[in-house]
Enzyme design. Structure first.
Site, PDB file in Angstrom:
ATOM      1  N   HIS A   1      -8.605  -3.424  -1.337  1.00 38.64           N
ATOM      2  CA  HIS A   1      -7.346  -2.935  -0.796  1.00 38.64           C
ATOM      3  C   HIS A   1      -7.136  -3.583   0.572  1.00 38.64           C
ATOM      4  CE1 HIS A   1      -4.083  -0.086  -1.282  1.00 38.64           C
ATOM      5  NE2 HIS A   1      -4.151   0.142   0.013  1.00 38.64           N
TER       6      HIS A   1
ATOM      7  N   ASP B   1      -9.935  -2.911  -5.895  1.00 38.53           N
ATOM      8  CA  ASP B   1      -9.205  -1.798  -5.265  1.00 38.53           C
ATOM      9  C   ASP B   1      -9.307  -0.574  -6.170  1.00 38.53           C
ATOM     10  OD1 ASP B   1      -7.414  -0.059  -4.078  1.00 38.53           O
ATOM     11  OD2 ASP B   1      -5.671  -1.372  -4.278  1.00 38.53           O
TER      12      ASP B   1
ATOM     13  N   SER C   1       0.828  -1.192   0.000  1.00 36.74           N
ATOM     14  CA  SER C   1       0.000   0.000   0.000  1.00 36.74           C
ATOM     15  C   SER C   1       0.873   1.257   0.000  1.00 36.74           C
ATOM     16  CB  SER C   1      -0.983  -0.016   1.169  1.00 36.74           C
ATOM     17  OG  SER C   1      -1.898   1.048   1.065  1.00 36.74           O
TER      18      SER C   1
END
Length: 256
Positions: free
Chosen positions: A205, A175, A69
């Protein structure tokens, strides 16, 4: 955070790798590029570190930078800097990057951002807020720290290609960030960089934290990439968002 400690521990076992997790300064008190500075400083520190477990078990000639991320963002930018100073980092020899659901943005909305604008796991407005609090004051989301596709991508990508680094980019089509991740892959491939991409259907995500089966699948992908990128080595370096005999520098989710 214990969730990332556990993730790194599980990766070390699954991959048989030495994992170094980087703790970097966080925004908004420390805006970018503070996190990038800290990640590169961690590399410099590791190369002179005399701790027995690193000296005995880590192979400094087979290192990978990894991030999850926003840690994927940190790993990418730390990788650009490392590629520009490879001789200064010896005996560390970086073989590539692993960017898992890397956090990037931009002013113009992508198709996936429009499609998933109100995503319950990671709504687009949350990403906007994180960038507002993390970018240098006065910068918008087309700053190079946020949008790696500006002006056709960083010129240092040419250096990464010449060094022969391999890059792995992974994500899920649930995502909102997936289109940006795919665009970065296209730019790197256009530069001649060898990229292993894996974009799975569904998910979200941070899906591996919600579904253990996705975590196991991700570990298997990492193992394949490590052998691909280092011809059988077992060490990696992991960068934090706050891996690895394989020396992995891991960075996790946290920018804030």
């Amino acid at each position: 955070m214990m969730i990332f400690h556990d993730l790194c521990s599980d990766m070390a076992v699954h991959l048989q790798a030495v994992i170094v997790s980087v703790k970097h300064r966080l925004a908004p008190e420390h805006r970018l590029p503070a996190a990038y500075d800290d990640a590169v400083e961690a590399l410099r520190s590791i190369k002179t570190n005399q701790q027995v477990w690193l000296q005995k078990y880590a192979d400094f000639s087979k290192c990978i930078l990894m991030g999850n991320s926003s840690g994927g963002n940190v790993a990418y930018h730390a990788g650009l800097r490392a590629a520009a100073e490879v001789d200064d980092l010896l005996p560390l020899q970086i073989k590539g990057l692993i960017l898992h659901q890397p956090f990037f943005g931009g002013v113009k909305r992508t198709g996936s951002e429009l499609r998933l604008v109100n995503n319950r796991i990671f709504p687009v407005c949350l990403g906007d807020l994180m960038w507002d609090l993390s970018l240098p004051l006065g910068a918008d989301r087309d700053h190079e720290y946020c949008n790696p596709t500006v002006d056709g991508g960083s010129k240092i990508l040419d250096q990464i290609e010449s060094l022969g680094w391999k890059v792995m980019v992974t994500g899920f089509d649930g995502d909102p960030l997936i289109d940006r991740q795919i665009e970065l892959v296209k730019i790197m491939e256009k530069k001649g960089i060898q990229v292993m991409r894996h974009f799975a259907d569904g998910g979200s995500h941070g899906a591996e934290f919600l579904d253990r089966s996705k975590c196991e699948t991700h570990f298997d992908l990492l193992k394949d990439f490590l052998f691909y990128s280092t011809l059988g080595a077992h060490e990696l370096i992991n960068c934090d968002y706050d891996l690895y005999g394989f020396l992995g520098l891991f960075s996790s989710w946290n920018l804030l």
